[in-house]
Design an enzyme around this catalytic site. Structure first.
Site, PDB file in Angstrom:
ATOM      1  N   LEU A 126     -17.334 -19.648 -80.807  1.00 53.52           N
ATOM      2  CA  LEU A 126     -17.398 -18.056 -80.519  1.00 53.52           C
ATOM      3  C   LEU A 126     -18.741 -17.646 -79.899  1.00 53.52           C
ATOM      4  O   LEU A 126     -18.476 -16.399 -79.072  1.00 53.52           O
ATOM      5  CB  LEU A 126     -17.333 -17.449 -81.651  1.00 53.52           C
ATOM      6  CG  LEU A 126     -16.076 -17.629 -82.614  1.00 53.52           C
ATOM      7  CD1 LEU A 126     -15.866 -17.089 -83.933  1.00 53.52           C
ATOM      8  CD2 LEU A 126     -14.802 -17.390 -82.015  1.00 53.52           C
ATOM      9  N   GLY A 127     -19.748 -18.331 -80.030  1.00 53.92           N
ATOM     10  CA  GLY A 127     -21.110 -17.578 -79.238  1.00 53.92           C
ATOM     11  C   GLY A 127     -22.223 -18.450 -79.740  1.00 53.92           C
ATOM     12  O   GLY A 127     -22.083 -19.412 -80.584  1.00 53.92           O
ATOM     13  N   PRO A 173     -25.314 -21.858 -83.011  1.00 53.28           N
ATOM     14  CA  PRO A 173     -23.796 -21.685 -82.488  1.00 53.28           C
ATOM     15  C   PRO A 173     -23.108 -21.122 -83.653  1.00 53.28           C
ATOM     16  O   PRO A 173     -23.313 -21.385 -84.667  1.00 53.28           O
ATOM     17  CB  PRO A 173     -23.274 -23.157 -81.901  1.00 53.28           C
ATOM     18  CG  PRO A 173     -24.208 -24.052 -82.673  1.00 53.28           C
ATOM     19  CD  PRO A 173     -25.569 -23.380 -82.955  1.00 53.28           C
ATOM     20  N   LYS A 209     -21.434 -20.469 -89.062  1.00 50.15           N
ATOM     21  CA  LYS A 209     -22.573 -20.423 -88.338  1.00 50.15           C
ATOM     22  C   LYS A 209     -23.447 -21.442 -88.480  1.00 50.15           C
ATOM     23  O   LYS A 209     -23.717 -21.534 -89.732  1.00 50.15           O
ATOM     24  CB  LYS A 209     -23.402 -19.053 -88.701  1.00 50.15           C
ATOM     25  CG  LYS A 209     -24.599 -18.633 -87.942  1.00 50.15           C
ATOM     26  CD  LYS A 209     -24.924 -17.206 -88.063  1.00 50.15           C
ATOM     27  CE  LYS A 209     -25.426 -16.708 -89.325  1.00 50.15           C
ATOM     28  NZ  LYS A 209     -26.019 -15.597 -89.090  1.00 50.15           N
ATOM     29  N   ASP A 263     -33.075  -5.929 -88.126  1.00 54.13           N
ATOM     30  CA  ASP A 263     -32.358  -6.427 -86.839  1.00 54.13           C
ATOM     31  C   ASP A 263     -31.340  -5.752 -86.734  1.00 54.13           C
ATOM     32  O   ASP A 263     -30.117  -6.308 -86.220  1.00 54.13           O
ATOM     33  CB  ASP A 263     -32.701  -8.026 -86.795  1.00 54.13           C
ATOM     34  CG  ASP A 263     -32.312  -8.221 -85.298  1.00 54.13           C
ATOM     35  OD1 ASP A 263     -32.676  -7.738 -84.369  1.00 54.13           O
ATOM     36  OD2 ASP A 263     -31.898  -9.634 -85.132  1.00 54.13           O
TER      37      ASP A 263
END
Length: 356
Positions: free
Chosen positions: A88-89, A95, A109, A206
């Site tokens: 997905l990214g 990743p 994740k 964040d």
């Protein structure tokens, strides 16, 4: 008997004795080796189990994760052995892969060995998010810790992250003002929960567009708690020598002096709010022949009496211009008076429980 026959008999007995002794030694050695191997495996298994069920918080105390554990083989099957087609990214953690377990779509994740974030951030995220439950926070389904592999398993967000929409002229059209206002309100509610309503007071540190995930109904979910910090008791601020986060969203006192508090998150929320309204990134060129950021651009337009020019071009037909103006109003008016910057914005959009 002939003496030669007697000699042969003694030699034969000696050979038998040597063979028996050797056999016993070999058998004993094999049994001992087997015992040692089994013991080592048992110790490794116990160590792995302990690492699965217990992690150390940043304060050095052990805390039960109270979180389901997944086997590496299960995660591997779910993601088709971490296929590129399911990727997905990738972020600072590592990743992220899409997968399916028992018919439920998940996002995995995976901690990268080259990641700037490490085991401490992994443990931090597990400890924090496992204890948080809110509609506007991403839900952690479990984790996997086997050998050097460390993974977090989340609910899958089919609409990716907020930045995927608001910074793209074509995709941004899918978010009219009512949807954007819904997203702004949802983020504010999630932040309010972290700062005031959860049993732990959390500073995210964040908050940005890429860390706001959108579910199938475009409901926003705050994600990525690897950098978050817990405030205990009446504590309202902290200090760090290691400034983490994303420039463009950082409050000045945090970026320069390492001071962070709930106000730091609210500052980031204000920047995020302006990005949602304008469709522009917080850092960039917004004035001809002059460099500037989003705050400066918004302030300039406000002083010149042209605040609606900040609005994303695809929102110009909105029937809720007064609502857009309310969001811009308090942001622009207070932009030179930080740290009271965004609390007024949150109050203006109706979430009056948030106070400075």
């Amino acid at each position: 008997m002939h003496p030669s026959e007697l000699g042969t008999g003694d030699g034969h007995k000696k050979k038998i004795t040597v063979l028996v002794v050797c056999s016993v030694v070999i058998a004993s050695g094999m049994l001992l080796a087997s015992y040692l191997i089994l013991r080592i495996r048992k110790n490794l298994k116990e160590k792995t189990e302990r690492s699965r069920t217990t992690v150390h918080s940043s304060r050095g105390k052990e805390e039960d994760m109270e979180l389901p554990m997944f086997d590496l083989s299960t995660i591997s099957r779910a993601t088709d052995d971490f296929s590129l087609n399911n990727k997905l990214g990738e972020g600072g953690f590592g990743p992220v892969y899409k997968g399916v377990i028992d018919g439920q779509e998940i996002a995995v994740k995976r901690l990268s060995r080259s990641s700037g974030q490490g085991l401490n951030e992994f443990k931090n995220e597990v400890i924090l998010i496992a204890k948080l439950q809110h509609r506007n926070l991403v839900k952690l389904l479990g984790c996997c810790i086997e050998g050097e592999e460390k993974m977090l398993v989340y609910e899958y967000m089919p609409n990716k992250s907020l930045d995927f929409f608001i910074f793209d002229e074509t995709k941004g059209k899918a978010l009219d003002w009512s949807k954007r206002f819904q997203i702004i309100s949802g983020i504010a509610r999630g932040l309010l929960y972290l700062h005031q309503d959860s049993r732990l007071r959390i500073v995210h540190r964040d908050l940005k567009a890429s860390n706001i995930l959108l579910d199938s109904e475009m409901i926003p979910k705050i994600s990525d708690f690897g950098m978050a910090r817990i405030f205990g008791g009446d504590q309202t601020e902290g200090n760090t020598n290691r400034v983490v986060g994303t420039y463009g969203y950082m409050a000045p006192e945090y970026a320069f002096d390492g001071l962070y508090s709930t106000k730091s998150d609210v500052f980031s929320f204000g920047i995020l709010l302006m990005e949602i309204v304008s469709g522009k990134k917080s850092r960039g060129l917004y004035h001809q022949d002059q460099k500037g950021n989003l705050i400066g651009h918004a302030w300039r337009l406000w002083k010149e009496g042209r605040p609606l020019e900040l609005m994303d071009a695809c929102l110009t037909d909105s029937n809720n211009l007064s609502e857009v103006l309310r969001c811009i109003h308090r942001f622009s008016e207070k932009s030179k008076e930080y740290p009271g910057l965004i609390f007024g914005v949150v109050n203006q959009i109706g979430l009056t429980r948030v106070k400075e």
